[in-house]
Design an enzyme around this catalytic site. Structure first.
Site, mmCIF file in Angstrom:
data_model
loop_
_atom_site.group_PDB
_atom_site.id
_atom_site.type_symbol
_atom_site.label_atom_id
_atom_site.label_comp_id
_atom_site.label_asym_id
_atom_site.label_seq_id
_atom_site.Cartn_x
_atom_site.Cartn_y
_atom_site.Cartn_z
ATOM 1 N N LYS A 194 -35.470 8.758 -10.268
ATOM 2 C CA LYS A 194 -36.196 8.804 -8.997
ATOM 3 C C LYS A 194 -36.107 7.458 -8.274
ATOM 4 C CE LYS A 194 -39.094 10.497 -5.886
ATOM 5 N NZ LYS A 194 -39.761 9.401 -5.237
ATOM 6 N N GLU A 201 -31.924 6.796 -0.681
ATOM 7 C CA GLU A 201 -32.618 7.192 0.545
ATOM 8 C C GLU A 201 -32.708 6.014 1.520
ATOM 9 O OE1 GLU A 201 -37.005 9.002 1.866
ATOM 10 O OE2 GLU A 201 -36.572 8.500 -0.226
#
Length: 343
Positions: A194, A201
């Site tokens: 993550k 991102e």
């Protein structure tokens, strides 16, 4: 769809994501006991069918053994909450950290709970406030047994196969990745994946923002520019005569483009509401995952210039490079024979 294996889960932290995780689980037939310092948030979910708890102690008392407690808290609040839970839980119970904790902390926390027989699972959770309807992508770390036991919970939270077409080159017929959740490895592996996800991102967001900004300034040849020895002239102003509607560009990029994505969807919506993005200051925070990704890249000797640059761009947006700019201004002023001072 209703699960054929309903489970009981205690949720600690009822912010936008925590509350929606509870709603998604209850919709699928699971039973949730909820606690938050915000009593209004607890009461709201109680109205929707959850069991309210008045404290961590009360939450643990209302859970059947083996207990499952999910923490959806800011990273800085996880450790003191976990310290309290460690005194309340028992052998066989499981704590899931669904927030954005540093994966190295997960390794230490699993070690902290292990002597009492308490399992620790780290679960990177992506989906934001839209996950209630879309589902949440889950990246999971922990021991095999508790992860397997919690599979009905993960399956209900994840998006499932949905409308996504099967990957053409995929030959594996087992595994849960096509369902939107994955057991990535032992403690810390979920938050590690993550962490890198959020670093990626950062880079994608930066590229989209920079591209749209270049398009927005395609009218540079129509605007007057300072003419002096310190300013490079625009050599061919006739090449920059375009007044392009950036909001419409974002909209068309959503449809059939190779860069079409949820991120483009979000910026298209923001531009549709406010073409000049007047409600936004340009200040971009970073919650830690980007810098942790860069640190991991350094440790692994993996080149990561895009993610690193995107992280530093976020620092710049918060004017953390202002002193650097002043130093540059001072050197340039001295070099040019005059001081460039603030007015």
């Amino acid at each position: 769809m209703t699960t054929d294996t309903p489970m009981q889960l205690g949720m600690v932290g009822l912010g936008r994501m925590g509350a929606n995780l509870v709603r998604r689980l209850m919709r699928d037939g699971h039973h949730c006991v909820v606690y938050d310092l915000d009593t209004d948030a607890v009461k709201q979910l109680e109205k929707e069918g959850a069991t309210a708890a008045s404290s961590l102690h009360d939450l643990v008392d209302r859970l059947e053994q083996p207990r499952n407690v999910w923490l959806m808290l800011p990273a800085g609040v996880v450790q003191p909450t976990l310290d309290q839970l460690a005194t309340l839980l028992a052998d066989g119970d499981t704590v899931v950290d669904g927030g954005n904790s540093y994966y190295r902390d997960d390794i230490a926390r699993a070690g902290q709970l292990a002597p009492g027989g308490i399992h620790y699972v780290d679960c990177g959770t992506s989906g934001g406030v839209w996950g209630l309807e879309r589902g949440y992508c889950l990246m999971i770390g922990g021991e095999d047994e508790p992860v397997a036991r919690l599979d009905p919970i993960f399956r209900s939270i994840a998006p499932g196969t949905g409308d996504a077409a099967p990957t053409p080159g995929r030959t594996r017929t087992d595994g849960t990745a096509p369902e939107g959740y994955l057991h990535c490895g032992p403690n810390g592996a979920g938050h590690f994946v993550k962490m890198v996800h959020n670093g990626v991102e950062y880079g994608m967001m930066a590229a989209i923002g920079e591209g749209l900004s270049i398009i927005r300034h395609a009218d540079a040849g129509l605007r007057s520019r300072t003419v002096d020895a310190e300013t490079a002239p625009l050599r061919e102003p006739e090449a920059y005569q375009y007044e392009i509607d950036v909001a419409e560009v974002a909209e068309v990029w959503r449809r059939g483009s190779v860069i079409g994505s949820w991120l483009v969807d979000l910026v298209a919506d923001a531009l549709a509401r406010s073409p000049g993005l007047d409600a936004y200051t340009g200040r971009v925070s970073d919650s830690g995952e980007g810098r942790w990704t860069v640190l991991a890249a350094v440790d692994e000797s993996v080149p990561a210039p895009v993610i690193t640059s995107a992280l530093f761009e976020r620092y710049e947006s918060r004017e953390l490079g202002q002193f650097t700019d002043k130093v540059l201004s001072a050197m340039r002023g001295e070099f040019g024979g005059h001081a460039e001072k603030a007015g």
